[in-house]
Write an enzyme that holds these catalytic residues in place. Structure first.
Site, PDB file in Angstrom:
ATOM      1  N   CYS A  57       0.686  -1.193   0.060  1.00 39.00           N
ATOM      2  CA  CYS A  57       0.058   0.001   0.191  1.00 39.00           C
ATOM      3  C   CYS A  57       0.806   1.107  -0.044  1.00 39.00           C
ATOM      4  CB  CYS A  57      -0.780   0.184   1.281  1.00 39.00           C
ATOM      5  SG  CYS A  57      -2.047  -1.245   1.673  1.00 39.00           S
ATOM      6  N   ASP A  58       0.261   2.293  -0.582  1.00 32.22           N
ATOM      7  CA  ASP A  58       1.065   3.514  -0.313  1.00 32.22           C
ATOM      8  C   ASP A  58      -0.237   4.685  -0.372  1.00 32.22           C
ATOM      9  OD1 ASP A  58       3.663   4.835  -0.107  1.00 32.22           O
ATOM     10  OD2 ASP A  58       2.699   6.082  -1.370  1.00 32.22           O
TER      11      ASP A  58
END
Length: 185
Positions: A68-69
């Site tokens: 994720c980011d």
């Protein structure tokens, strides 16, 4: 289900993934985030999530890896984690009294199978009282979060309205991730 690895050191993501599954491990990647840029802030979030996911998945091909980011998009400018107090003040001053977007890229892969999405929420802030902002940046809260604020913390005082997924603003769109994981059962 195969073992699940969260490719993120974020305590918020660990907490939110626990709403979906109870058994997983955490492995962070050594991806150079500064080398990854998309044509838009949303694309950048997706590319970063994918890079983190694939870096960890390469070492764990028999696991389901979630990368994720999250980036804050203010008028197409990316606000990541503030470098210092002055940077946090700069970001919060820009966000004060305006609407911005929060994009979280999520990539899940196992072997050759890969799913990628970018979830976007809009956040409207009230004008932030300068004294409150100064007190806020003197806490630890702004410094490990995109845009320099934690919607689930004291920054809730800044928030006038949210359009989209609240958990996305925290960096992990829970329901979307749960739906993606069903494709790996």
């Amino acid at each position: 289900m195969l073992p699940i690895i969260l490719a993120s050191g974020s305590p918020r993501r660990r907490e939110l993934l626990s709403m979906i599954v109870s058994d997983y491990t955490v492995r962070t990647s050594d991806v150079d985030e500064s080398a990854i840029v998309g044509d838009t802030p949303a694309e950048t979030a997706g590319k970063l999530a994918e890079a983190k996911c694939l870096a960890v998945a390469k070492e764990h091909p028999d696991s389901i890896v979630i990368g994720c980011d999250t980036v804050v998009d203010w008028n197409k400018a990316i606000f990541g984690k503030p470098k210092d107090r002055a940077d946090a003040v700069r970001m919060l001053t820009a966000l004060s009294g305006t609407t911005h977007k929060v994009h979280t890229g999520v990539c899940i892969c196992q072997g050759e199978k890969k799913e990628l999405l970018v979830c976007t929420s809009e956040v409207e802030f009230y004008p932030i009282d300068p004294e409150l902002m100064q007190r806020y940046v003197e806490t630890d809260e702004p410094y490990d979060k995109a845009g320099g604020y934690a919607i689930q913390g004291t920054a809730a005082l800044f928030c006038k309205e949210i359009r989209g997924c609240y958990y996305n603003i925290m960096g992990f769109p829970v329901s979307r991730v749960a739906q993606m994981l069903k494709k790996f059962e």
